[in-house]
Design a protein around this motif. Structure first.
Motif, PDB file in Angstrom:
ATOM      1  N   GLU A  21      18.417  16.967   4.180  1.00 13.63           N
ATOM      2  CA  GLU A  21      19.427  16.599   5.187  1.00 13.63           C
ATOM      3  C   GLU A  21      18.823  15.706   6.279  1.00 13.63           C
ATOM      4  O   GLU A  21      19.383  14.667   6.620  1.00 13.63           O
ATOM      5  CB  GLU A  21      19.999  17.882   5.801  1.00 13.63           C
ATOM      6  CG  GLU A  21      20.987  17.649   6.909  1.00 13.63           C
ATOM      7  CD  GLU A  21      21.063  18.815   7.891  1.00 13.63           C
ATOM      8  OE1 GLU A  21      20.527  19.898   7.588  1.00 13.63           O
ATOM      9  OE2 GLU A  21      21.649  18.624   8.974  1.00 13.63           O
ATOM     10  N   PHE A  22      17.664  16.121   6.782  1.00 11.44           N
ATOM     11  CA  PHE A  22      17.066  15.355   7.878  1.00 11.44           C
ATOM     12  C   PHE A  22      16.585  13.983   7.388  1.00 11.44           C
ATOM     13  O   PHE A  22      16.659  12.997   8.125  1.00 11.44           O
ATOM     14  CB  PHE A  22      15.909  16.151   8.501  1.00 11.44           C
ATOM     15  CG  PHE A  22      15.416  15.549   9.789  1.00 11.44           C
ATOM     16  CD1 PHE A  22      16.215  15.573  10.926  1.00 11.44           C
ATOM     17  CD2 PHE A  22      14.177  14.930   9.862  1.00 11.44           C
ATOM     18  CE1 PHE A  22      15.777  14.992  12.115  1.00 11.44           C
ATOM     19  CE2 PHE A  22      13.727  14.354  11.044  1.00 11.44           C
ATOM     20  CZ  PHE A  22      14.530  14.390  12.174  1.00 11.44           C
ATOM     21  N   GLU A  23      16.098  13.955   6.151  1.00 10.42           N
ATOM     22  CA  GLU A  23      15.670  12.669   5.581  1.00 10.42           C
ATOM     23  C   GLU A  23      16.863  11.713   5.514  1.00 10.42           C
ATOM     24  O   GLU A  23      16.741  10.527   5.822  1.00 10.42           O
ATOM     25  CB  GLU A  23      15.090  12.884   4.178  1.00 10.42           C
ATOM     26  CG  GLU A  23      13.746  13.586   4.172  1.00 10.42           C
ATOM     27  CD  GLU A  23      13.217  13.878   2.779  1.00 10.42           C
ATOM     28  OE1 GLU A  23      11.998  13.944   2.606  1.00 10.42           O
ATOM     29  OE2 GLU A  23      14.043  14.059   1.858  1.00 10.42           O
TER      30      GLU A  23
ATOM     31  N   LEU B 117      19.567  11.813   7.426  1.00 10.82           N
ATOM     32  CA  LEU B 117      19.913  11.415   8.799  1.00 10.82           C
ATOM     33  C   LEU B 117      19.000  10.290   9.271  1.00 10.82           C
ATOM     34  O   LEU B 117      19.447   9.328   9.901  1.00 10.82           O
ATOM     35  CB  LEU B 117      19.775  12.617   9.746  1.00 10.82           C
ATOM     36  CG  LEU B 117      20.817  13.729   9.618  1.00 10.82           C
ATOM     37  CD1 LEU B 117      20.435  14.908  10.513  1.00 10.82           C
ATOM     38  CD2 LEU B 117      22.203  13.217  10.003  1.00 10.82           C
ATOM     39  N   LEU B 118      17.731  10.413   8.935  1.00 13.44           N
ATOM     40  CA  LEU B 118      16.748   9.415   9.368  1.00 13.44           C
ATOM     41  C   LEU B 118      16.984   8.059   8.676  1.00 13.44           C
ATOM     42  O   LEU B 118      16.933   7.006   9.320  1.00 13.44           O
ATOM     43  CB  LEU B 118      15.349   9.943   9.071  1.00 13.44           C
ATOM     44  CG  LEU B 118      14.238   9.485   9.996  1.00 13.44           C
ATOM     45  CD1 LEU B 118      13.139  10.516  10.049  1.00 13.44           C
ATOM     46  CD2 LEU B 118      13.663   8.171   9.536  1.00 13.44           C
TER      47      LEU B 118
ATOM     48  N   ARG C 139      15.398   8.387  17.079  1.00  8.60           N
ATOM     49  CA  ARG C 139      15.536   9.724  17.648  1.00  8.60           C
ATOM     50  C   ARG C 139      16.842   9.830  18.449  1.00  8.60           C
ATOM     51  O   ARG C 139      17.599  10.796  18.291  1.00  8.60           O
ATOM     52  CB  ARG C 139      14.324   9.997  18.540  1.00  8.60           C
ATOM     53  CG  ARG C 139      14.361  11.332  19.225  1.00  8.60           C
ATOM     54  CD  ARG C 139      13.097  11.555  20.016  1.00  8.60           C
ATOM     55  NE  ARG C 139      13.259  12.675  20.931  1.00  8.60           N
ATOM     56  CZ  ARG C 139      12.268  13.291  21.524  1.00  8.60           C
ATOM     57  NH1 ARG C 139      11.043  12.921  21.304  1.00  8.60           N
ATOM     58  NH2 ARG C 139      12.493  14.286  22.341  1.00  8.60           N
TER      59      ARG C 139
ATOM     60  N   ILE D 243      19.861   9.850  16.079  1.00 12.70           N
ATOM     61  CA  ILE D 243      20.058  11.143  15.394  1.00 12.70           C
ATOM     62  C   ILE D 243      20.621  12.175  16.366  1.00 12.70           C
ATOM     63  O   ILE D 243      21.541  12.932  16.036  1.00 12.70           O
ATOM     64  CB  ILE D 243      18.726  11.635  14.765  1.00 12.70           C
ATOM     65  CG1 ILE D 243      18.327  10.728  13.596  1.00 12.70           C
ATOM     66  CG2 ILE D 243      18.831  13.083  14.299  1.00 12.70           C
ATOM     67  CD1 ILE D 243      16.965  11.021  13.000  1.00 12.70           C
TER      68      ILE D 243
ATOM     69  N   THR E 134      24.182  14.031  15.742  1.00 11.03           N
ATOM     70  CA  THR E 134      24.209  15.464  15.407  1.00 11.03           C
ATOM     71  C   THR E 134      24.484  16.357  16.606  1.00 11.03           C
ATOM     72  O   THR E 134      24.865  17.515  16.439  1.00 11.03           O
ATOM     73  CB  THR E 134      22.858  15.910  14.810  1.00 11.03           C
ATOM     74  OG1 THR E 134      21.834  15.694  15.796  1.00 11.03           O
ATOM     75  CG2 THR E 134      22.512  15.146  13.542  1.00 11.03           C
TER      76      THR E 134
ATOM     77  N   CYS F  62      16.161  16.266  18.583  1.00  8.78           N
ATOM     78  CA  CYS F  62      15.288  15.877  17.462  1.00  8.78           C
ATOM     79  C   CYS F  62      13.852  15.836  17.977  1.00  8.78           C
ATOM     80  O   CYS F  62      13.551  15.101  18.926  1.00  8.78           O
ATOM     81  CB  CYS F  62      15.733  14.501  16.961  1.00  8.78           C
ATOM     82  SG  CYS F  62      14.591  13.739  15.820  1.00  8.78           S
TER      83      CYS F  62
ATOM     84  N   ALA G 199       9.085  16.514  13.997  1.00  3.92           N
ATOM     85  CA  ALA G 199       9.947  16.404  12.805  1.00  3.92           C
ATOM     86  C   ALA G 199      10.155  14.934  12.458  1.00  3.92           C
ATOM     87  O   ALA G 199      10.093  14.549  11.279  1.00  3.92           O
ATOM     88  CB  ALA G 199      11.285  17.073  13.080  1.00  3.92           C
ATOM     89  N   LEU G 200      10.377  14.107  13.481  1.00  4.64           N
ATOM     90  CA  LEU G 200      10.662  12.687  13.238  1.00  4.64           C
ATOM     91  C   LEU G 200       9.476  11.987  12.554  1.00  4.64           C
ATOM     92  O   LEU G 200       9.642  11.352  11.507  1.00  4.64           O
ATOM     93  CB  LEU G 200      10.968  12.008  14.576  1.00  4.64           C
ATOM     94  CG  LEU G 200      11.280  10.513  14.508  1.00  4.64           C
ATOM     95  CD1 LEU G 200      12.638  10.279  13.894  1.00  4.64           C
ATOM     96  CD2 LEU G 200      11.227   9.885  15.893  1.00  4.64           C
TER      97      LEU G 200
ATOM     98  N   THR H   1       8.543  13.303   9.051  1.00  3.04           N
ATOM     99  CA  THR H   1       9.537  12.882   8.046  1.00  3.04           C
ATOM    100  C   THR H   1       9.381  11.392   7.739  1.00  3.04           C
ATOM    101  O   THR H   1       9.526  10.978   6.582  1.00  3.04           O
ATOM    102  CB  THR H   1      10.966  13.207   8.535  1.00  3.04           C
ATOM    103  OG1 THR H   1      11.014  14.571   8.937  1.00  3.04           O
ATOM    104  CG2 THR H   1      11.996  12.986   7.435  1.00  3.04           C
TER     105      THR H   1
END
Lengths: 109, 303
Positions: free
Chosen positions: A4-6, A8-9, A26, A29, A33, A37, A41-42, A45
């Protein structure tokens, strides 16, 4: 399959185009959402997506706004575009016939 | 810096300094990009510290998802740090007795008698061989540590050093307990200083040198690795008995007749102890295998 986060990025990077870099992604995102963020994590990823060949990154220009520090620029590769499209297609297919708008909350008996 | 208030109270300045210090654990490019992002977003120093710490934690944790740093830690740093600690301490105490003997009673008459002349050369040769053995073991162990735990070398290096200098701490080798050596070990130099100098010079420094070489992306050339293997095998065979005895009598020997001491003495000649010299050669075995693998890969690429 992307996480999911991939996704979004990748979406944020594609939307920002030539202006895609750490801080801008950042903010994008967080806006999309409504959640915070984290830098950890950013950047981890970003590394993972780059290892998979879904994005390319390079060190960009430095601006006074950033205290004279360089940006890590991001560009989605053709493979990244295909993977993101496949993920989006899967979400759309999985959501077919389901309306989440106005769904009642499950109440406890 | 942009994104930070113009007039900064001391606490904020200090906390941004802390952010910079934590950020030093990141790669230079990443540090630059992340600090720039935080400045641009104008986050508070507390959030910046939280964010950077999170990234540093993820970066430091990542290498541990691989099996190699674990092998370096559990298979090298801990056991070999302990063995080298015991052996170097034991050998330091053993050589202290002869050193004291010659330094305190020196006379050129030693060279006049064939027996004492031979003993002098035997003792000197034994000291040099033991020193060379420790250096070779330490270098090859350091190389394997560096090669297997490149990104977390600071942690394996710290642990190896801790075990090396702390492993034999508080223990009393048999040589010290021998009443005949009381005069030697009544001197602080032989009891305390020399057993620290020898492991530092003959183990710690060569191990650091090996680590420096090991963290390089290229393995040793095969002929160099073979030379190291031949040297380590010869020296280990030479020192095998002394190694076994050091493990039995070189560590924590409070009372010669105590049940623990007797049990350890009875351990003499057992198969785990016989395998110890072989175990000392596994780092150099790794060195040869990695050199051979690199050579095979280069040939495959050229072919």
């Amino acid at each position: 399959m992307l996480g999911e986060f991939e996704y979004l990025l990748l979406s944020a990077s594609a939307r920002l185009g030539a202006e895609a870099y750490g801080a801008a992604i950042r903010q994008d995102i967080e806006r999309a959402t409504g959640r915070r963020c984290s830098v950890g994590a950013l950047y981890t990823t970003l590394d993972r997506l780059e290892e998979k060949g879904l994005i390319e990154t390079w060190m960009g220009e430095a601006t006074p706004q950033r205290g004279g520090r360089s940006k890590r620029m991001v560009r989605v590769t053709a493979k990244g575009t295909r993977e993101a499209a496949a993920f989006y297609g899967a979400v759309v297919r999985a959501s077919a016939g389901v309306s989440w708008q106005g769904s009642p909350r499950r109440s406890r008996a | 810096m942009a994104g930070e208030p113009a007039a900064k109270p001391g606490v904020i300045v200090m906390s941004w300094r802390l952010v910079d210090q934590v950020a030093r654990l990141l790669e230079p490019d990443e540090r630059e990009a992340v600090r720039g992002d935080l400045a641009e977003l104008g986050v508070s120093s507390a959030w910046a510290l939280w964010d950077i710490s999170g990234l540093v934690a993820r970066r430091q944790a990542r290498p541990w998802t691989d099996w190699r740093p674990w092998i370096a830690l559990v298979g090298l740093a801990l056991p070999f740090g302990m063995i080298l600690s015991i052996v170097s301490s034991s050998w330091a105490h053993r050589h202290s007795v002869y050193l004291w003997l010659y330094v305190n009673n020196w006379t050129w008459a030693y060279f006049e008698s064939p027996g004492s002349r031979r003993e002098f050369f035997t003792v000197t040769a034994s000291f040099l061989t033991d020193s060379l053995t420790l250096i070779c073991w330490a270098w090859t162990i350091g190389f394997a540590l560096g090669s297997l735990s490149r990104r977390v070398i600071w942690m394996t290096r710290a642990l190896f050093s801790l075990v090396l200098f702390g492993g034999a701490l508080g223990s009393t080798p048999a040589a010290v307990l021998n009443p005949a050596h009381a005069e030697v070990f009544s001197l602080t130099f032989y009891r305390v200083v020399l057993p620290v100098i020898l492991p530092t010079v003959l183990v710690w420094l060569p191990a650091l040198w090996g680590m420096r070489r090991g963290i390089r992306p290229t393995a040793l050339p095969l002929h160099q690795a073979m030379l190291w293997a031949a040297a380590v095998a010869t020296l280990t065979l030479w020192a095998a008995r002394s190694l076994e005895m050091s493990v039995i009598a070189g560590w924590w020997f409070p009372l010669a007749g105590s049940p623990a001491a007797i049990a350890r003495w009875e351990w003499r000649g057992s198969w785990p102890l016989r395998l110890l010299p072989l175990a000392m050669m596994w780092p150099v075995g790794y060195l040869v295998v990695s050199a051979g693998w690199q050579r095979w890969q280069n040939r495959t690429l050229i072919g």
